[in-house]
Write an enzyme that holds these catalytic residues in place. Structure first.
Site, PDB file in Angstrom:
ATOM      1  N   ARG A  53       0.845  -1.210   0.000  1.00 48.01           N
ATOM      2  CA  ARG A  53       0.000   0.000   0.000  1.00 48.01           C
ATOM      3  C   ARG A  53       0.875   1.252   0.000  1.00 48.01           C
ATOM      4  O   ARG A  53       0.460   2.333  -0.407  1.00 48.01           O
ATOM      5  CB  ARG A  53      -0.971   0.026   1.190  1.00 48.01           C
ATOM      6  CG  ARG A  53      -1.716   1.350   1.287  1.00 48.01           C
ATOM      7  CD  ARG A  53      -2.979   1.345   2.169  1.00 48.01           C
ATOM      8  NE  ARG A  53      -2.898   0.528   3.345  1.00 48.01           N
ATOM      9  CZ  ARG A  53      -2.180   0.832   4.444  1.00 48.01           C
ATOM     10  NH1 ARG A  53      -1.489   1.950   4.497  1.00 48.01           N
ATOM     11  NH2 ARG A  53      -2.182   0.015   5.472  1.00 48.01           N
ATOM     12  N   LYS A 203      -5.796   6.145 -20.115  1.00 45.20           N
ATOM     13  CA  LYS A 203      -6.040   6.561 -21.493  1.00 45.20           C
ATOM     14  C   LYS A 203      -4.801   6.252 -22.345  1.00 45.20           C
ATOM     15  O   LYS A 203      -4.482   5.097 -22.532  1.00 45.20           O
ATOM     16  CB  LYS A 203      -6.448   8.032 -21.521  1.00 45.20           C
ATOM     17  CG  LYS A 203      -7.529   8.378 -20.480  1.00 45.20           C
ATOM     18  CD  LYS A 203      -8.853   7.676 -20.707  1.00 45.20           C
ATOM     19  CE  LYS A 203      -9.794   7.763 -19.506  1.00 45.20           C
ATOM     20  NZ  LYS A 203     -10.068   9.091 -18.999  1.00 45.20           N
TER      21      LYS A 203
HETATM   22  C1  LIG Z   1     -10.490   9.579 -17.748  1.00 42.80           C
HETATM   23  C2  LIG Z   1      -9.980  10.883 -17.282  1.00 42.80           C
HETATM   24  C3  LIG Z   1      -9.774  11.148 -15.924  1.00 42.80           C
HETATM   25  C4  LIG Z   1     -10.114  10.159 -14.842  1.00 42.80           C
HETATM   26  O1  LIG Z   1      -9.344   9.016 -14.931  1.00 42.80           O
HETATM   27  P1  LIG Z   1      -9.806   7.540 -14.456  1.00 42.80           P
HETATM   28  O2  LIG Z   1      -8.589   6.755 -14.673  1.00 42.80           O
HETATM   29  O3  LIG Z   1     -10.969   7.142 -15.301  1.00 42.80           O
HETATM   30  O4  LIG Z   1     -10.189   7.685 -13.013  1.00 42.80           O
HETATM   31  C5  LIG Z   1      -9.252  12.384 -15.588  1.00 42.80           C
HETATM   32  N1  LIG Z   1      -8.971  13.308 -16.521  1.00 42.80           N
HETATM   33  C6  LIG Z   1      -9.168  13.094 -17.828  1.00 42.80           C
HETATM   34  C7  LIG Z   1      -8.837  14.151 -18.814  1.00 42.80           C
HETATM   35  C8  LIG Z   1      -9.669  11.876 -18.264  1.00 42.80           C
HETATM   36  O5  LIG Z   1      -9.879  11.674 -19.572  1.00 42.80           O
END
Ligand SMILES: *Cc1c(COP(=O)(O)O)cnc(C)c1O
Length: 407
Positions: A53, A203
């Site tokens: 953790r 992403k």
């Molecule tokens: C998807 C996204 C987030 C959040 O991320 P998660 O991994 O889904 O929690 C934050 N900022 C942007 C620009 C995103 O596209």
């Protein structure tokens, strides 16, 4: 201030060699260390990792690479992008503090600041980040953090990073930039004076729709120590397996983004010639001022997300999306497969209609996350959808827009 901290070839080298082992018998790629705990020889002996953790070798390999990409100490990685943002807010804010946040920020960021943090006495003003006077006016004595996202989601407005970072510095307020859409391969927020780069690694960095994750990058050692303390205390660390998947994705990040951005630019130009399209949003195609900012801030490409408004609103949007056979409808960006999102009903479905209108999320707006398929294959699918539109008469057959607005 240095603005080109790393050359493209340095970035490609850091990515392709992330987690690489060395020495006789060392694993070539970072091993997945699933162990929750690590042994010690003696009470009080100093070892790199104690409990997963707090820190973990596989997560640490990813953190080292993500830090290097911004000429910074190791990043701090989280289980999701929103876990990273939550840890950032808990690290720098306390009761009575105030945040200035771009009104074009990711919907989850807005939800955290609008629906969660007020209960803990933290208030947020949402501003148009392209209106620098409005950003400056929004800064109060209690303001502790400015939060931007550029290019913005889904209408791809570019924020002047140097200008907003100067506003933050003048007011002695930290500046955080969500760099999820371009990543360090195409934009380096810290080089423009930001204090923290924020990532959803879910992403482009993972890039294969396989692992959720988040990261915070900073050159401020004290701030990093505070963020690690918050992560240890709240438990949002990345898992070893997802860190490993993300490391594998990172290796091809610059190549994927270069290719996907090139296709996105081709598709954006093609969309701007379609009569059933009201407007196309892409940083390389906006107003002269937006193009100049993109040229100054983006390193060689403008990213792989394109949004466009189709004539005919919601019905046309539905017909269009249902006619696509190749692109998938999904609430996601940044992966190797081309995905389409209808923001008004999906990512921004929680946002009231009047607020959606303010940020130009109309019922006919579609967001395309351009993948690795050849651009002509994606265009052929879009052509099929435009044909379906004209067949029902909401598209080019009926309401011809002479010269689609761009930007
Ligand atoms: C998807 C996204 C987030 C959040 O991320 P998660 O991994 O889904 O929690 C934050 N900022 C942007 C620009 C995103 O596209």
């Amino acid at each position: 201030m240095k603005e080109q901290t790393l050359t493209p070839s340095e970035i490609e080298s850091i990515c392709s060699r992330a987690g690489l082992g060395r020495g006789d018998g060392a694993a070539l790629i970072a091993p997945i260390v699933q162990s929750t705990s690590f042994c010690r020889e003696n009470i009080g002996s100093d070892c790199a990792h104690q409990y997963s953790r707090v820190s973990n070798p596989t997560v640490a390999a990813l953190e080292e690479a993500l830090g290097q990409l911004e000429d910074a100490p190791p990043a701090v990685c989280f289980s999701t992008g929103l876990a990273a943002e939550t840890a950032l807010f808990l690290s720098v804010l306390r009761q009575g503090d105030h945040v200035v946040c771009s009104r074009y920020a990711y919907g989850g960021t807005t939800r955290l600041l609008q629906q969660l943090f007020p209960a803990f006495g933290v208030e947020t003003s949402f501003v148009d980040p392209t209106d620098l006077a409005a950003v400056e006016r929004a800064i109060q004595p209690a303001t502790r953090l400015l939060f931007f996202e550029t290019p913005a989601n889904p209408t791809l407005e570019v924020t002047d990073l140097r200008a907003v970072c100067e506003l933050g510095r003048a007011a002695n307020v930290l500046v955080a930039v969500d760099n999820t859409f371009l990543t360090a391969a195409l934009q380096q927020p810290l080089a423009f004076g930001a204090d923290i780069s924020v990532y959803s690694t879910t992403k482009y960095i993972d890039g294969h729709s396989a692992a959720l994750g988040g990261a915070l990058v900073s050159r401020d050692a004290q701030l990093l120590e505070r963020i690690r303390f918050i992560r240890k205390s709240t438990g949002g660390i990345q898992t070893p397996f997802n860190a490993w998947l993300t490391l594998q994705g990172l290796k091809t990040l610059p190549l994927r983004l270069a290719r996907q951005s090139e296709s996105a630019a081709t598709i954006a130009r093609w969309l701007s010639r379609q009569s059933a399209v009201d407007a196309v949003y892409y940083p390389g195609l906006g107003s002269a001022q937006q193009r100049a900012l993109a040229a100054a801030q983006h390193r060689g490409a403008d990213g792989a997300v394109v949004s466009f408004d189709i004539v005919g609103g919601l019905d046309a949007g539905r017909t269009f999306v249902e006619a696509l056979q190749f692109c998938r409808l999904a609430e996601h960006v940044g992966s190797v497969e081309t995905l389409v999102t209808h923001p008004a009903s999906m990512t921004h479905g929680d946002v009231p209609a009047d607020q959606r209108a303010e940020i130009r999320i109309t019922d006919g707006l579609l967001r395309l996350s351009v993948g690795l398929e050849p651009a002509e294959v994606i265009i052929a699918d879009l052509e099929r959808a435009f044909a379906a539109l004209s067949a029902i008469g909401t598209g080019s057959g009926k309401e011809v827009v002479e010269c689609p607005a761009v930007g």
